[in-house]
Motif scaffolding. Sequence first.
Motif, mmCIF file in Angstrom:
data_model
loop_
_atom_site.group_PDB
_atom_site.id
_atom_site.type_symbol
_atom_site.label_atom_id
_atom_site.label_comp_id
_atom_site.label_asym_id
_atom_site.label_seq_id
_atom_site.Cartn_x
_atom_site.Cartn_y
_atom_site.Cartn_z
ATOM 1 N N PRO A 9 -10.000 -17.492 18.645
ATOM 2 C CA PRO A 9 -11.428 -16.796 18.874
ATOM 3 C C PRO A 9 -11.241 -15.631 17.653
ATOM 4 C CG PRO A 9 -10.201 -16.826 20.906
ATOM 5 C CD PRO A 9 -9.531 -17.323 20.142
ATOM 6 N N ASP A 10 -12.415 -15.324 17.287
ATOM 7 C CA ASP A 10 -12.464 -14.058 16.247
ATOM 8 C C ASP A 10 -11.586 -12.819 16.622
ATOM 9 O OD1 ASP A 10 -14.003 -15.636 14.426
ATOM 10 O OD2 ASP A 10 -15.814 -14.853 15.221
ATOM 11 N N TRP A 15 -6.802 -9.620 15.696
ATOM 12 C CA TRP A 15 -5.268 -8.920 16.265
ATOM 13 C C TRP A 15 -4.186 -9.379 15.336
ATOM 14 C CZ3 TRP A 15 -0.956 -10.625 18.423
ATOM 15 C CH2 TRP A 15 -0.192 -9.586 18.953
ATOM 16 N N VAL A 16 -4.238 -10.685 15.106
ATOM 17 C CA VAL A 16 -3.023 -11.450 14.151
ATOM 18 C C VAL A 16 -2.960 -10.693 13.165
ATOM 19 C CG1 VAL A 16 -2.280 -13.239 13.044
ATOM 20 C CG2 VAL A 16 -2.833 -13.741 15.633
ATOM 21 N N GLU A 17 -3.983 -10.484 12.277
ATOM 22 C CA GLU A 17 -4.259 -9.724 10.866
ATOM 23 C C GLU A 17 -3.886 -8.529 10.980
ATOM 24 O OE1 GLU A 17 -8.317 -10.896 10.037
ATOM 25 O OE2 GLU A 17 -8.086 -12.814 9.151
ATOM 26 N N GLU A 18 -4.215 -7.759 12.102
ATOM 27 C CA GLU A 18 -3.754 -6.229 12.414
ATOM 28 C C GLU A 18 -2.247 -6.253 12.384
ATOM 29 O OE1 GLU A 18 -6.039 -5.000 15.536
ATOM 30 O OE2 GLU A 18 -7.970 -4.969 14.533
ATOM 31 N N GLN A 19 -1.751 -7.138 13.066
ATOM 32 C CA GLN A 19 -0.280 -7.067 13.411
ATOM 33 C C GLN A 19 0.443 -7.267 11.884
ATOM 34 O OE1 GLN A 19 1.074 -6.060 16.477
ATOM 35 N NE2 GLN A 19 -1.113 -5.765 16.554
ATOM 36 N N VAL A 20 -0.029 -8.392 11.108
ATOM 37 C CA VAL A 20 0.554 -8.626 9.939
ATOM 38 C C VAL A 20 0.339 -7.510 9.144
ATOM 39 C CG1 VAL A 20 0.380 -10.262 7.817
ATOM 40 C CG2 VAL A 20 0.223 -11.148 10.194
ATOM 41 N N ALA A 21 -0.841 -6.787 8.953
ATOM 42 C CA ALA A 21 -1.110 -5.630 8.084
ATOM 43 C C ALA A 21 -0.406 -4.360 8.440
ATOM 44 C CB ALA A 21 -2.508 -5.061 8.445
ATOM 45 N N THR A 22 0.385 -4.306 9.599
ATOM 46 C CA THR A 22 1.241 -3.158 10.028
ATOM 47 C C THR A 22 2.624 -3.459 9.040
ATOM 48 O OG1 THR A 22 2.698 -4.536 11.705
ATOM 49 C CG2 THR A 22 0.664 -3.230 12.456
#
Length: 88
Positions: A9-10, A15-22
Amino acid sequence: MATMNISLPDKMKQWVEEQVATGRYANASDLMRDVIRERQEKSAAIARLQAEIDKGRASGISDKSVDEIFAEARKKAIAALKARDAAA
């Protein structure tokens, strides 16, 4: 290494993208591998706990009082800590 595609789901994708961005994860695959490893460890811990519960149930009802049971558990815990500290 095998490839697997998943649909999210979006909100989960975000959330996945935010974790990778860290910067902690190189990409979404690294994060997913970490999440799966954590889940595997949790499942194994739950299985070990359930095995101990099953063992306890199978052992029957104790004739010891609750105080005696706790005193024995305390002794075992203290002995385990001392053994651990001595090994360190």
